[in-house]
Design a protein around this motif. Structure first.
Motif, PDB file in Angstrom:
ATOM      1  N   LYS A  25       0.595  -1.097  -0.141  1.00  0.00           N
ATOM      2  CA  LYS A  25      -0.381   0.060  -0.207  1.00  0.00           C
ATOM      3  C   LYS A  25       1.010   1.179   0.036  1.00  0.00           C
ATOM      4  O   LYS A  25       0.588   2.196  -0.823  1.00  0.00           O
ATOM      5  CB  LYS A  25      -0.698   0.227   1.011  1.00  0.00           C
ATOM      6  CG  LYS A  25      -2.233   1.028   1.093  1.00  0.00           C
ATOM      7  CD  LYS A  25      -3.068   0.749   0.571  1.00  0.00           C
ATOM      8  CE  LYS A  25      -4.292   1.813   0.731  1.00  0.00           C
ATOM      9  NZ  LYS A  25      -5.580   1.086   1.310  1.00  0.00           N
ATOM     10  N   MET A  26       1.660   0.784   0.382  1.00  0.00           N
ATOM     11  CA  MET A  26       3.203   2.629   0.962  1.00  0.00           C
ATOM     12  C   MET A  26       3.370   2.636  -0.610  1.00  0.00           C
ATOM     13  O   MET A  26       3.507   3.761  -0.766  1.00  0.00           O
ATOM     14  CB  MET A  26       3.958   2.179   1.483  1.00  0.00           C
ATOM     15  CG  MET A  26       3.490   2.578   2.976  1.00  0.00           C
ATOM     16  SD  MET A  26       3.345   3.806   4.133  1.00  0.00           S
ATOM     17  CE  MET A  26       3.915   3.818   6.212  1.00  0.00           C
ATOM     18  N   GLU A  27       3.746   1.437  -1.283  1.00  0.00           N
ATOM     19  CA  GLU A  27       4.543   1.541  -2.507  1.00  0.00           C
ATOM     20  C   GLU A  27       3.544   2.125  -3.862  1.00  0.00           C
ATOM     21  O   GLU A  27       4.276   3.142  -4.730  1.00  0.00           O
ATOM     22  CB  GLU A  27       5.258   0.558  -2.421  1.00  0.00           C
ATOM     23  CG  GLU A  27       6.048   0.090  -2.092  1.00  0.00           C
ATOM     24  CD  GLU A  27       6.775  -1.791  -2.296  1.00  0.00           C
ATOM     25  OE1 GLU A  27       6.033  -2.471  -3.334  1.00  0.00           O
ATOM     26  OE2 GLU A  27       7.679  -1.477  -2.207  1.00  0.00           O
ATOM     27  N   VAL A  28       2.141   1.750  -3.668  1.00  0.00           N
ATOM     28  CA  VAL A  28       1.750   1.888  -4.662  1.00  0.00           C
ATOM     29  C   VAL A  28       1.294   3.777  -4.082  1.00  0.00           C
ATOM     30  O   VAL A  28       1.370   4.453  -5.019  1.00  0.00           O
ATOM     31  CB  VAL A  28       0.140   1.033  -4.214  1.00  0.00           C
ATOM     32  CG1 VAL A  28      -1.090   1.835  -5.200  1.00  0.00           C
ATOM     33  CG2 VAL A  28       0.107   0.210  -4.777  1.00  0.00           C
ATOM     34  N   TYR A  33       9.198   7.696  -3.892  1.00  0.00           N
ATOM     35  CA  TYR A  33       9.077   8.141  -2.764  1.00  0.00           C
ATOM     36  C   TYR A  33       9.901   6.789  -2.423  1.00  0.00           C
ATOM     37  O   TYR A  33       9.838   5.843  -2.301  1.00  0.00           O
ATOM     38  CB  TYR A  33       9.209   8.921  -2.120  1.00  0.00           C
ATOM     39  CG  TYR A  33       7.920   9.672  -2.678  1.00  0.00           C
ATOM     40  CD1 TYR A  33       9.038  11.548  -2.860  1.00  0.00           C
ATOM     41  CD2 TYR A  33       6.215  10.081  -2.831  1.00  0.00           C
ATOM     42  CE1 TYR A  33       8.249  12.379  -3.501  1.00  0.00           C
ATOM     43  CE2 TYR A  33       6.028  11.170  -3.356  1.00  0.00           C
ATOM     44  CZ  TYR A  33       6.874  12.079  -3.875  1.00  0.00           C
ATOM     45  OH  TYR A  33       6.081  13.365  -4.982  1.00  0.00           O
ATOM     46  N   LYS A  34      11.355   7.380  -1.613  1.00  0.00           N
ATOM     47  CA  LYS A  34      12.453   5.112  -0.959  1.00  0.00           C
ATOM     48  C   LYS A  34      11.574   6.272   0.241  1.00  0.00           C
ATOM     49  O   LYS A  34      11.221   6.721   1.278  1.00  0.00           O
ATOM     50  CB  LYS A  34      13.814   6.249  -1.133  1.00  0.00           C
ATOM     51  CG  LYS A  34      14.378   6.042  -2.100  1.00  0.00           C
ATOM     52  CD  LYS A  34      16.132   5.852  -2.678  1.00  0.00           C
ATOM     53  CE  LYS A  34      16.145   6.473  -4.268  1.00  0.00           C
ATOM     54  NZ  LYS A  34      17.936   6.171  -4.197  1.00  0.00           N
ATOM     55  N   PRO A  35      11.245   4.817   1.255  1.00  0.00           N
ATOM     56  CA  PRO A  35      10.847   4.906   1.928  1.00  0.00           C
ATOM     57  C   PRO A  35      11.590   5.981   3.610  1.00  0.00           C
ATOM     58  O   PRO A  35      11.482   6.546   4.421  1.00  0.00           O
ATOM     59  CB  PRO A  35      11.579   3.573   3.342  1.00  0.00           C
ATOM     60  CG  PRO A  35      11.265   2.427   1.931  1.00  0.00           C
ATOM     61  CD  PRO A  35      12.154   3.661   0.622  1.00  0.00           C
ATOM     62  N   GLU A 107      -0.019  10.203   6.766  1.00  0.00           N
ATOM     63  CA  GLU A 107       0.055  10.270   7.758  1.00  0.00           C
ATOM     64  C   GLU A 107      -1.093   9.012   7.730  1.00  0.00           C
ATOM     65  O   GLU A 107      -2.298   8.431   9.117  1.00  0.00           O
ATOM     66  CB  GLU A 107      -0.401  11.613   8.660  1.00  0.00           C
ATOM     67  CG  GLU A 107       0.220  12.258   9.086  1.00  0.00           C
ATOM     68  CD  GLU A 107       0.486  13.234   9.675  1.00  0.00           C
ATOM     69  OE1 GLU A 107      -0.928  13.710   9.990  1.00  0.00           O
ATOM     70  OE2 GLU A 107       0.752  13.711   9.917  1.00  0.00           O
ATOM     71  N   GLU A 108      -2.030   9.654   7.074  1.00  0.00           N
ATOM     72  CA  GLU A 108      -3.728   9.154   6.206  1.00  0.00           C
ATOM     73  C   GLU A 108      -3.153   7.300   6.417  1.00  0.00           C
ATOM     74  O   GLU A 108      -4.020   6.173   6.695  1.00  0.00           O
ATOM     75  CB  GLU A 108      -4.053   9.120   5.104  1.00  0.00           C
ATOM     76  CG  GLU A 108      -4.478  10.319   5.811  1.00  0.00           C
ATOM     77  CD  GLU A 108      -5.107  11.705   4.039  1.00  0.00           C
ATOM     78  OE1 GLU A 108      -5.009  10.536   2.947  1.00  0.00           O
ATOM     79  OE2 GLU A 108      -5.703  12.079   3.882  1.00  0.00           O
ATOM     80  N   LEU A 109      -2.057   7.125   5.432  1.00  0.00           N
ATOM     81  CA  LEU A 109      -1.968   5.309   5.262  1.00  0.00           C
ATOM     82  C   LEU A 109      -1.524   5.131   7.062  1.00  0.00           C
ATOM     83  O   LEU A 109      -2.058   3.653   7.206  1.00  0.00           O
ATOM     84  CB  LEU A 109      -0.498   5.061   4.611  1.00  0.00           C
ATOM     85  CG  LEU A 109      -0.371   5.201   3.234  1.00  0.00           C
ATOM     86  CD1 LEU A 109       0.426   5.169   2.678  1.00  0.00           C
ATOM     87  CD2 LEU A 109      -1.295   4.263   2.954  1.00  0.00           C
TER      88      LEU A 109
END
Length: 157
Positions: A25-28, A33-35, A107-109
């Protein structure tokens, strides 16, 4: 396996599962952006007068690595640097409008992930939270002392 080993393995497994579950989900949502960039944005968004040293200490990275990341973030117009009138030596960072937007997505994630895991935390008593927090504090202080003892303290870099 003794209880100490079970705790260590349990923490690793827990963090790995959280990362694995959250990763796609973060990647999508944050695909460009890189972590490390997202974590820098998050820190700057939550802390006024963020600078390279504070970021390095917080993210357990070297100051040179943070300098490279902040340079990229400025090139992408996600953060901007500023100086205080009374201190022209120190450089601080703040989010741009675009950086605020990325931080908001992040933040929403996190809120979504918290909601997913809410059922577990609702079952934990205050006393259980206190015991876990006390253990984490004790272990963290031990690791801080080891970091310093091994000369890995970011402040001394």
């Amino acid at each position: 396996m003794n209880k100490k080993d079970q705790v260590i393995v349990g923490f690793r497994d827990l963090l790995n599962k959280m990362s694995w579950l959250n990763k796609s989900k973060m990647e999508v949502c944050l695909k460009d952006y890189k972590p490390s960039e997202v974590h820098c944005i998050e820190y700057i968004g939550k802390h006024v007068d963020s600078n390279v040293t504070k970021l390095a200490e917080s993210l357990y990275m070297t100051r040179s690595a943070i300098s490279k990341i902040t340079k990229k973030l400025m090139e992408k117009d996600l953060i901007e640097s500023y100086q205080k009138p009374d201190n022209k030596k120190e450089i601080y960072f703040k989010l741009t409008e675009q950086g605020e937007a990325i931080n908001q997505i992040h933040e929403e994630l996190h809120s979504e992930f918290e909601e997913r895991d809410k059922a577990v935390f609702e079952q934990v008593t205050e006393a259980q939270f206190d015991k876990v927090l006390n253990f984490l504090k004790t272990y963290s202080q031990h690791l801080d002392a080891e970091i310093k003892k091994q000369g890995l303290d970011m402040k001394s870099e």
